[in-house]
Write an enzyme that holds these catalytic residues in place. Structure first.
Site, PDB file in Angstrom:
ATOM      1  N   ARG A 149       0.823  -1.219   0.000  1.00 52.66           N
ATOM      2  CA  ARG A 149       0.000   0.000   0.000  1.00 52.66           C
ATOM      3  C   ARG A 149       0.852   1.262   0.000  1.00 52.66           C
ATOM      4  NH1 ARG A 149      -2.546  -3.541   3.447  1.00 52.66           N
ATOM      5  NH2 ARG A 149      -4.661  -4.130   2.879  1.00 52.66           N
ATOM      6  N   ASP A 169       9.592  -7.015  -4.869  1.00 53.90           N
ATOM      7  CA  ASP A 169       8.517  -7.518  -4.013  1.00 53.90           C
ATOM      8  C   ASP A 169       8.089  -8.869  -4.561  1.00 53.90           C
ATOM      9  OD1 ASP A 169       6.107  -8.149  -2.705  1.00 53.90           O
ATOM     10  OD2 ASP A 169       5.614  -6.015  -2.429  1.00 53.90           O
ATOM     11  N   CYS A 227      11.002   4.480   5.947  1.00 49.54           N
ATOM     12  CA  CYS A 227       9.847   4.916   6.749  1.00 49.54           C
ATOM     13  C   CYS A 227       8.970   3.697   7.032  1.00 49.54           C
ATOM     14  CB  CYS A 227       9.047   5.991   6.016  1.00 49.54           C
ATOM     15  SG  CYS A 227       9.940   7.539   5.844  1.00 49.54           S
ATOM     16  N   ALA A 228       9.558   2.495   7.016  1.00 44.16           N
ATOM     17  CA  ALA A 228       8.759   1.275   7.243  1.00 44.16           C
ATOM     18  C   ALA A 228       8.951   0.794   8.678  1.00 44.16           C
ATOM     19  CB  ALA A 228       9.140   0.204   6.235  1.00 44.16           C
ATOM     20  N   ARG A 229      10.018   0.067   8.917  1.00 42.00           N
ATOM     21  CA  ARG A 229      10.313  -0.413  10.255  1.00 42.00           C
ATOM     22  C   ARG A 229      11.809  -0.491  10.474  1.00 42.00           C
ATOM     23  NH1 ARG A 229       6.283   0.889  11.617  1.00 42.00           N
ATOM     24  NH2 ARG A 229       4.634  -0.105  12.810  1.00 42.00           N
ATOM     25  N   ASP A 253      12.895   7.231   9.517  1.00 41.99           N
ATOM     26  CA  ASP A 253      11.791   7.610  10.414  1.00 41.99           C
ATOM     27  C   ASP A 253      11.586   6.552  11.500  1.00 41.99           C
ATOM     28  OD1 ASP A 253       9.490   9.229  11.190  1.00 41.99           O
ATOM     29  OD2 ASP A 253       8.223   7.649  10.329  1.00 41.99           O
ATOM     30  N   GLU A 258      13.157   2.022  19.659  1.00 42.85           N
ATOM     31  CA  GLU A 258      12.475   3.322  19.748  1.00 42.85           C
ATOM     32  C   GLU A 258      12.022   3.545  21.183  1.00 42.85           C
ATOM     33  OE1 GLU A 258       9.419   3.662  16.755  1.00 42.85           O
ATOM     34  OE2 GLU A 258      10.822   3.294  15.139  1.00 42.85           O
ATOM     35  N   HIS A 277       9.644   8.625  14.157  1.00 46.63           N
ATOM     36  CA  HIS A 277       8.498   7.790  13.776  1.00 46.63           C
ATOM     37  C   HIS A 277       7.250   8.663  13.552  1.00 46.63           C
ATOM     38  CE1 HIS A 277       6.873   3.413  14.138  1.00 46.63           C
ATOM     39  NE2 HIS A 277       6.119   4.113  13.319  1.00 46.63           N
ATOM     40  N   GLY A 279       5.798   9.110  10.442  1.00 40.72           N
ATOM     41  CA  GLY A 279       5.143   8.824   9.165  1.00 40.72           C
ATOM     42  C   GLY A 279       3.635   8.942   9.202  1.00 40.72           C
ATOM     43  N   ALA A 280       3.030   8.505  10.288  1.00 40.98           N
ATOM     44  CA  ALA A 280       1.563   8.507  10.362  1.00 40.98           C
ATOM     45  C   ALA A 280       1.025   9.714  11.120  1.00 40.98           C
ATOM     46  CB  ALA A 280       1.090   7.231  11.055  1.00 40.98           C
TER      47      ALA A 280
HETATM   48  P1  NAD Z   1       1.582  -3.722   2.983  1.00 38.21           P
HETATM   49  O1  NAD Z   1       1.384  -5.011   3.675  1.00 38.21           O
HETATM   50  O2  NAD Z   1       0.460  -3.116   2.221  1.00 38.21           O
HETATM   51  O3  NAD Z   1       2.815  -3.842   1.985  1.00 38.21           O
HETATM   52  C1  NAD Z   1       3.998  -4.503   2.321  1.00 38.21           C
HETATM   53  C2  NAD Z   1       4.593  -5.070   1.042  1.00 38.21           C
HETATM   54  O4  NAD Z   1       5.844  -5.686   1.390  1.00 38.21           O
HETATM   55  C3  NAD Z   1       3.716  -6.138   0.398  1.00 38.21           C
HETATM   56  O5  NAD Z   1       3.466  -5.844  -0.958  1.00 38.21           O
HETATM   57  C4  NAD Z   1       4.524  -7.408   0.550  1.00 38.21           C
HETATM   58  O6  NAD Z   1       4.365  -8.297  -0.536  1.00 38.21           O
HETATM   59  C5  NAD Z   1       5.943  -6.866   0.601  1.00 38.21           C
HETATM   60  N1  NAD Z   1       6.889  -7.786   1.218  1.00 38.21           N
HETATM   61  C6  NAD Z   1       6.696  -8.634   2.255  1.00 38.21           C
HETATM   62  N2  NAD Z   1       7.810  -9.338   2.505  1.00 38.21           N
HETATM   63  C7  NAD Z   1       8.728  -8.927   1.600  1.00 38.21           C
HETATM   64  C8  NAD Z   1      10.077  -9.277   1.353  1.00 38.21           C
HETATM   65  N3  NAD Z   1      10.702 -10.217   2.066  1.00 38.21           N
HETATM   66  N4  NAD Z   1      10.731  -8.642   0.351  1.00 38.21           N
HETATM   67  C9  NAD Z   1      10.112  -7.697  -0.398  1.00 38.21           C
HETATM   68  N5  NAD Z   1       8.825  -7.332  -0.229  1.00 38.21           N
HETATM   69  C10 NAD Z   1       8.145  -7.933   0.780  1.00 38.21           C
HETATM   70  O7  NAD Z   1       2.116  -2.716   4.101  1.00 38.21           O
HETATM   71  P2  NAD Z   1       2.058  -1.133   4.037  1.00 38.21           P
HETATM   72  O8  NAD Z   1       0.764  -0.685   4.554  1.00 38.21           O
HETATM   73  O9  NAD Z   1       2.495  -0.681   2.702  1.00 38.21           O
HETATM   74  O10 NAD Z   1       3.164  -0.750   5.128  1.00 38.21           O
HETATM   75  C11 NAD Z   1       4.523  -0.862   4.776  1.00 38.21           C
HETATM   76  C12 NAD Z   1       5.414  -0.617   5.992  1.00 38.21           C
HETATM   77  O11 NAD Z   1       5.284   0.727   6.425  1.00 38.21           O
HETATM   78  C13 NAD Z   1       5.093  -1.483   7.211  1.00 38.21           C
HETATM   79  O12 NAD Z   1       6.313  -1.866   7.822  1.00 38.21           O
HETATM   80  C14 NAD Z   1       4.342  -0.523   8.125  1.00 38.21           C
HETATM   81  O13 NAD Z   1       4.405  -0.895   9.458  1.00 38.21           O
HETATM   82  C15 NAD Z   1       5.107   0.749   7.838  1.00 38.21           C
HETATM   83  N6  NAD Z   1       4.416   1.991   8.185  1.00 38.21           N
HETATM   84  C16 NAD Z   1       5.138   2.929   8.853  1.00 38.21           C
HETATM   85  C17 NAD Z   1       4.555   4.133   9.153  1.00 38.21           C
HETATM   86  C18 NAD Z   1       5.327   5.181   9.883  1.00 38.21           C
HETATM   87  O14 NAD Z   1       4.763   5.875  10.710  1.00 38.21           O
HETATM   88  N7  NAD Z   1       6.609   5.356   9.598  1.00 38.21           N
HETATM   89  C19 NAD Z   1       3.219   4.382   8.789  1.00 38.21           C
HETATM   90  C20 NAD Z   1       2.517   3.411   8.081  1.00 38.21           C
HETATM   91  C21 NAD Z   1       3.142   2.210   7.766  1.00 38.21           C
HETATM   92  C1  MLT Z   2       2.147   2.103  11.470  1.00 40.01           C
HETATM   93  O1  MLT Z   2       2.629   0.974  11.289  1.00 40.01           O
HETATM   94  O2  MLT Z   2       0.970   2.375  11.169  1.00 40.01           O
HETATM   95  C2  MLT Z   2       3.040   3.154  12.015  1.00 40.01           C
HETATM   96  O3  MLT Z   2       3.898   2.617  12.949  1.00 40.01           O
HETATM   97  C3  MLT Z   2       2.323   4.352  12.457  1.00 40.01           C
HETATM   98  C4  MLT Z   2       2.174   4.600  13.917  1.00 40.01           C
HETATM   99  O4  MLT Z   2       1.312   4.026  14.546  1.00 40.01           O
HETATM  100  O5  MLT Z   2       2.896   5.427  14.425  1.00 40.01           O
END
Ligand code: NAD
Ligand code: MLT
Length: 305
Positions: A149, A169, A227-229, A253, A258, A277, A279-280
């Site tokens: 997403r 991916d 900005c993922a984890r 981020d 943390e 952190h 992002g959201a």
């Molecule tokens: P999502 O599940 O929609 O997408 C994750 C994608 O990663 C999927 O398409 C999946 O197929 C792919 N994937 C899984 N394992 C994989 C691998 N080994 N190699 C390559 N690709 C792989 O998730 P999302 O909603 O897009 O969220 C993505 C990340 O962003 C998550 O870690 C989420 O926690 C993080 N996030 C962080 C914040 C923030 O505040 N910084 C906010 C929202 C989401």
């Molecule tokens: C999330 O995975 O949605 C992010 O960590 C956002 C948050 O809750 O801070």
């Protein structure tokens, strides 16, 4: 029912639960014994990323029916233990996607143009105009690791700015990538071709440490945005790669630990920029995830899907 909320969520979510007649207890500082005591009679628990929902915690929550995660990542929740206790885990997978994507784009520009570094110099009285020579994003290649997403929204935005898109991916179809104008590749090719690498996978046993010293070396001269984890990227290796000029810069981020500890090597490297952190952290995203999580908790209490 009693709902314990241990990380701050938007008032709209709390009000929705109260309006439905439930008792909502917020305790954003609770940990250890205090947290175990607070959860002992709770029927619902709502968290963001700050609370570790462990097997030990679930074991002292006999009334618990649902853990609502007001956000996307559920890596702070022991899902297997929750399942063993018959506790539903529900996240809010949509509400903060746009905010996370926009933050990622902001971080890409911020590192490419050294905006935080230049701001810091100017606020301490230095007009360092001659010291910052940035990179443009247009005509560069964006490597997206995880085209889900958030990754897709980032790809759309940066693709529209003229970046070429290559994505790693293994779980996404060719057709979807085509629709986004992205080319799917393996991780090696993605790293070899990318000028900017942006990470958007969940943190799983498979992705933990996915980007280490060798992968960063492949990205030579490029920039990394995460900005993922934390934990997907080796922070010590990143600090070293940027410090030694193997990489031009990085923007993070999220961190393995943390809040980020004061002695993190990341904080000593000028061209590594960090946000706590965030992002959201937009008003709209927080309202979305809080109300969606409240709805999930209410549905669980009503025995609905
Ligand atoms: P999502 O599940 O929609 O997408 C994750 C994608 O990663 C999927 O398409 C999946 O197929 C792919 N994937 C899984 N394992 C994989 C691998 N080994 N190699 C390559 N690709 C792989 O998730 P999302 O909603 O897009 O969220 C993505 C990340 O962003 C998550 O870690 C989420 O926690 C993080 N996030 C962080 C914040 C923030 O505040 N910084 C906010 C929202 C989401
Ligand atoms: C999330 O995975 O949605 C992010 O960590 C956002 C948050 O809750 O801070």
């Amino acid at each position: 029912m009693k709902i314990l909320v241990t990380d701050p969520i938007a008032d709209a979510g709390l009000e929705r639960l109260r309006a439905a007649g439930h008792e909502v207890a917020t305790d954003y500082e609770a940990e250890g014994a205090a947290l175990r005591e607070a959860i002992a009679d709770a029927h619902g628990l709502i968290v963001r990323s700050g609370t570790e929902v462990t097997a030990d915690l679930l074991a002292v929550a006999p009334e618990l029916q649902i853990v609502g995660r007001a956000g996307i990542g559920v890596d702070n929740i022991d899902i297997e233990a929750a399942t063993e206790h018959g506790v539903i885990v529900a996240n809010a997978p949509e509400g903060n996607v746009r905010a996370a994507a926009e933050h990622t784009v902001a971080m890409a520009f911020a590192t490419a143009r050294s905006i935080p570094q230049a701001h810091a110099r100017l606020t301490t009285g230095e007009w360092a105009k001659g010291e910052f020579l940035g990179a443009e994003l247009r005509d560069k290649t964006l490597g997206v690791v995880g085209l889900g997403r958030v990754g897709q929204e980032v790809a759309k935005r940066l693709g529209s700015l003229g970046m070429e898109l290559v994505a790693y991916d293994p779980y996404i179809g060719e057709e979807r990538a085509d629709q986004l104008g992205a080319e799917l590749a393996d991780l090696d090719e993605t790293l070899d071709r990318a000028d900017f690498l942006t990470i958007h996978t969940p943190l799983t046993p498979e992705t933990e440490g996915l980007i280490g010293a060798d992968e960063l070396a492949q990205l030579e001269g490029g920039y990394v945005v995460n900005c993922a984890r934390g934990g997907i990227l080796d922070e010590a290796a990143l600090a070293e790669a940027v410090d030694e000029g193997v990489l031009a810069g990085a923007a993070l981020d999220v961190f393995a630990e943390e809040p980020l500890p004061d002695d993190s090597p990341l904080l000593d490297v000028e061209d590594v920029i960090v946000t706590p952190h965030l992002g959201a952290s937009t008003a709209a995203a927080q309202e979305n995830v809080a109300t969606s999580t409240a709805d999930q908790v209410l549905a669980a209490f009503d025995g609905e899907p």
